[in-house]
Design a protein around this motif. Structure first.
Motif, PDB file in Angstrom:
ATOM      1  N   GLN A  87       0.833  -1.210   0.000  1.00  0.00           N
ATOM      2  CA  GLN A  87       0.000   0.000   0.000  1.00  0.00           C
ATOM      3  C   GLN A  87       0.866   1.258   0.000  1.00  0.00           C
ATOM      4  N   VAL A  88       1.974   1.231   0.749  1.00  0.00           N
ATOM      5  CA  VAL A  88       2.887   2.379   0.804  1.00  0.00           C
ATOM      6  C   VAL A  88       3.458   2.637  -0.587  1.00  0.00           C
ATOM      7  N   ALA A  95       0.385  12.086   0.836  1.00  0.00           N
ATOM      8  CA  ALA A  95       0.068  11.886   2.256  1.00  0.00           C
ATOM      9  C   ALA A  95      -0.736  10.593   2.355  1.00  0.00           C
ATOM     10  N   MET A  96      -0.196   9.590   3.059  1.00  0.00           N
ATOM     11  CA  MET A  96      -0.793   8.262   3.003  1.00  0.00           C
ATOM     12  C   MET A  96      -1.220   7.673   4.336  1.00  0.00           C
ATOM     13  N   PHE A 101      -4.161   3.593   7.413  1.00  0.00           N
ATOM     14  CA  PHE A 101      -4.933   3.212   8.594  1.00  0.00           C
ATOM     15  C   PHE A 101      -6.308   2.661   8.194  1.00  0.00           C
ATOM     16  N   GLU A 102      -6.958   3.356   7.274  1.00  0.00           N
ATOM     17  CA  GLU A 102      -8.293   2.925   6.859  1.00  0.00           C
ATOM     18  C   GLU A 102      -8.223   1.612   6.088  1.00  0.00           C
ATOM     19  N   TRP A 103      -7.186   1.435   5.243  1.00  0.00           N
ATOM     20  CA  TRP A 103      -7.024   0.180   4.512  1.00  0.00           C
ATOM     21  C   TRP A 103      -6.814  -0.968   5.496  1.00  0.00           C
ATOM     22  N   ALA A 104      -5.997  -0.747   6.515  1.00  0.00           N
ATOM     23  CA  ALA A 104      -5.741  -1.789   7.518  1.00  0.00           C
ATOM     24  C   ALA A 104      -7.025  -2.133   8.278  1.00  0.00           C
TER      25      ALA A 104
END
Length: 185
Positions: A87-88, A95-96, A101-104
């Motif tokens: 994802q990174v 700005a990620m 956080f939301e993906w996790a």
């Protein structure tokens, strides 16, 4: 914009988004913790993220080394970190943190599907210990046996309903007044 300006803007955004959220914790202006899942959830984990000076052009440092994650196996931690790294890479240069956080949170079940809680402490009970535990439990179940004279004495103190008479434990006020106090001298 420079990297520091991007970090300041993202930090402001994170503070406003997660204000009052118990899952998000700002350790320093470049270090954060985010809990994925509820405290009682066995599949919850705590993600530590630290921004290097060149963030968001370079990837943040992510770890699962917090004490909260002790019950998660090393393989599961590696899987979570590798998926987050993907994802990174997809969001590099922007700005990620919110996105990560939301993906996790959304993919918590998939990330923890092979999770088997690690036993942190083991208690061994030998067969002799277990028999002694059951024998003491049986002893506690038995009620205290009264003799016939003890039962008669209890009955003689009570009325026909088995209740003690009113005032059986009252203090005699006249005897108390005779003992006196400090004011009597």
């Amino acid at each position: 914009m420079t990297a520091n300006e991007d970090q300041e803007m993202e930090l402001e955004a994170l503070r406003s988004i997660y204000e009052g959220d118990e899952c998000f914790k700002e350790i320093s202006p470049v270090s954060f913790q985010f809990r994925i899942g509820d405290l009682e959830d066995t599949k919850a984990f705590l993600l530590d993220v630290t921004w290097p000076e060149t963030y968001p052009e370079t990837s943040p440092q992510m770890t699962l080394d917090a004490f909260f994650n002790n019950r998660i196996s090393g393989e599961t931690k590696q899987l979570i970190l590798s998926k987050l790294e993907e994802q990174v890479e997809a969001n590099l240069g922007t700005a990620m943190m919110y996105t990560l956080f939301e993906w996790a949170k959304e993919n918590q079940e998939a990330l923890m599907e092979n999770h088997k809680p690690v036993a942190t402490s083991v208690t061994l009970i030998s067969s002799s210990d277990s028999t002694s535990v059951t024998s003491t439990a049986k002893k506690k179940e038995r009620k205290e046996q009264l003799t016939k004279s003890q039962k008669r004495k209890m009955i003689s103190r009570t009325d026909h309903k088995g209740e003690l008479p009113r005032g059986w434990n009252w203090v005699d006020v006249i005897k108390l007044s005779k003992t006196g106090g400090k004011d009597d001298e």
